[in-house]
Design an enzyme around this catalytic site. Structure first.
Site, PDB file in Angstrom:
ATOM      1  N   GLN A 164       6.238   2.826 -27.423  1.00  0.00           N
ATOM      2  CA  GLN A 164       4.875   2.922 -26.911  1.00  0.00           C
ATOM      3  C   GLN A 164       4.430   1.529 -26.464  1.00  0.00           C
ATOM      4  O   GLN A 164       5.002   0.517 -26.878  1.00  0.00           O
ATOM      5  CB  GLN A 164       3.965   3.449 -28.041  1.00  0.00           C
ATOM      6  CG  GLN A 164       2.475   3.462 -27.755  1.00  0.00           C
ATOM      7  CD  GLN A 164       2.111   4.384 -26.615  1.00  0.00           C
ATOM      8  OE1 GLN A 164       2.340   4.019 -25.449  1.00  0.00           O
ATOM      9  NE2 GLN A 164       1.557   5.547 -26.919  1.00  0.00           N
ATOM     10  N   GLY A 217       4.878  15.426 -27.332  1.00  0.00           N
ATOM     11  CA  GLY A 217       3.747  15.688 -26.444  1.00  0.00           C
ATOM     12  C   GLY A 217       2.432  15.491 -27.178  1.00  0.00           C
ATOM     13  O   GLY A 217       2.382  15.350 -28.404  1.00  0.00           O
ATOM     14  N   GLU A 222       8.053   4.177 -15.449  1.00  0.00           N
ATOM     15  CA  GLU A 222       7.723   5.587 -15.631  1.00  0.00           C
ATOM     16  C   GLU A 222       6.733   6.042 -14.563  1.00  0.00           C
ATOM     17  O   GLU A 222       5.817   5.311 -14.201  1.00  0.00           O
ATOM     18  CB  GLU A 222       7.105   5.780 -17.023  1.00  0.00           C
ATOM     19  CG  GLU A 222       6.642   7.199 -17.326  1.00  0.00           C
ATOM     20  CD  GLU A 222       6.003   7.300 -18.697  1.00  0.00           C
ATOM     21  OE1 GLU A 222       6.750   7.243 -19.693  1.00  0.00           O
ATOM     22  OE2 GLU A 222       4.762   7.419 -18.775  1.00  0.00           O
TER      23      GLU A 222
END
Length: 317
Positions: A210, A125, A18
């Site tokens: 995560q 978000g 990422e």
């Protein structure tokens, strides 16, 4: 190619990572330099984060500090297009709820479709840094599942307004986020997995997790997901520790645990270089165990740094 097809067609564990768009005022060459360092390890796809506006205090014409909304890292869509064009690697721009209404989201998705980008990661978000609460923009989405539903609608040719009889359907592959230690705002793990399953049922094709520092958390999470009826690929996400301060920063910002064995070793480090070396060694061992378990891919959160990820990839892939 769609990420789900990349994952399902892989015969060995894939490498992906990422990127953050550069800060406003910086140029794209820093991003290209990061990618160039990681190209030798054949990334299967590259994620690019999306960022809402932030409130910062700046002096007005009278020198008084006043709150101003700014987007520090704009340019996700343009960056995604530039990377895919330059490197012929599939990109996965993030689409977020925070800071955008449904019409702005639809426009962003249309732009991506025009550019031939057919993978997205749908995430809510971050909550507001000051209040700690998440509030959507008027006309925007409160939850990631609402984003998933909007993209799924577009994939069926259902737009927010009916402007023509047979609108062109899009063809997006949708990824969503999963939390081996549960989402910070979920009351418990069971509730978290319940809503994760809802996102898959709404159209998500795969899950990326995560960060975590204990592989048992990932394996337990996958087991719970499978028992709940979630059958899509679950890609583990790793973030190597690179500075001593990560001992306090990562648990506070991302609500993740750091194993005591790693804590004790980090506390012995006298410099950030030593901490980074330890972080790489820990991530290499994590990656090797995950790879031997047969995961379809391992996803790395670079946070704009490539050297440590390159060393890990060199040792593992």
């Amino acid at each position: 190619m769609k990420v789900i097809d990349i994952l399902n067609n892989s015969k060995s564990t894939l490498f992906s990572f990422e990127l953050l768009p550069p800060l406003k005022g910086h140029n794209i060459e820093t991003i290209f330099a990061t990618i160039d360092k990681l190209l030798p390890y054949n990334p299967a796809y590259i994620n690019i984060t999306y960022h809402r506006e932030e409130v910062v205090y700046m002096p007005n014409e009278n020198g008084i500090q006043v709150p101003v909304k700014v987007r520090r890292r704009p340019g996700t869509i343009g960056l995604a297009a530039a990377i895919q064009q330059r490197y012929a690697i599939d990109v996965v721009p993030h689409i977020i709820c925070g800071g955008f209404d449904a019409h702005e989201t639809e426009d962003a998705l249309i732009d991506l479709d025009f550019l031939g980008i057919h993978n997205i990661l749908a995430v809510r978000g971050d909550a507001d840094k000051i209040t700690g609460r998440f509030e959507p923009r008027a006309g925007g989405h409160r939850y990631a599942i609402d984003l998933v539903k909007q993209v799924t609608d577009l994939n069926r040719g259902v737009y927010l307004e009916k402007l023509m009889e047979k609108p062109k359907p899009t063809n997006f592959c949708i990824g969503v986020a999963g939390y081996p230690e549960k989402h910070p705002e979920s009351p418990n793990c069971e509730s978290d997995i319940h809503y994760l399953k809802k996102k898959v049922e709404a159209g998500a094709s795969y899950i990326v997790t995560q960060m975590f520092f204990d592989n048992k958390l990932y394996f337990n999470f996958v087991d719970k997901c499978r028992k709940a009826g979630i059958a899509v690929p679950i890609v583990p996400g790793l973030k190597p520790i690179s500075i001593k301060e990560h001992l306090s920063i990562l648990p506070r910002v991302f609500d993740v645990q750091i194993p005591q064995a790693l804590v004790l070793e980090l506390e012995k480090c006298k410099t950030n270089n030593q901490a980074a070396q330890l972080g790489m060694e820990w991530a290499i061992e994590q990656s090797r165990e995950l790879k031997s378990s047969g995961v379809k891919a391992i996803h790395f959160y670079t946070m704009g740094k490539a050297d440590n990820i390159a060393q890990i990839a060199k040792a593992v892939f």
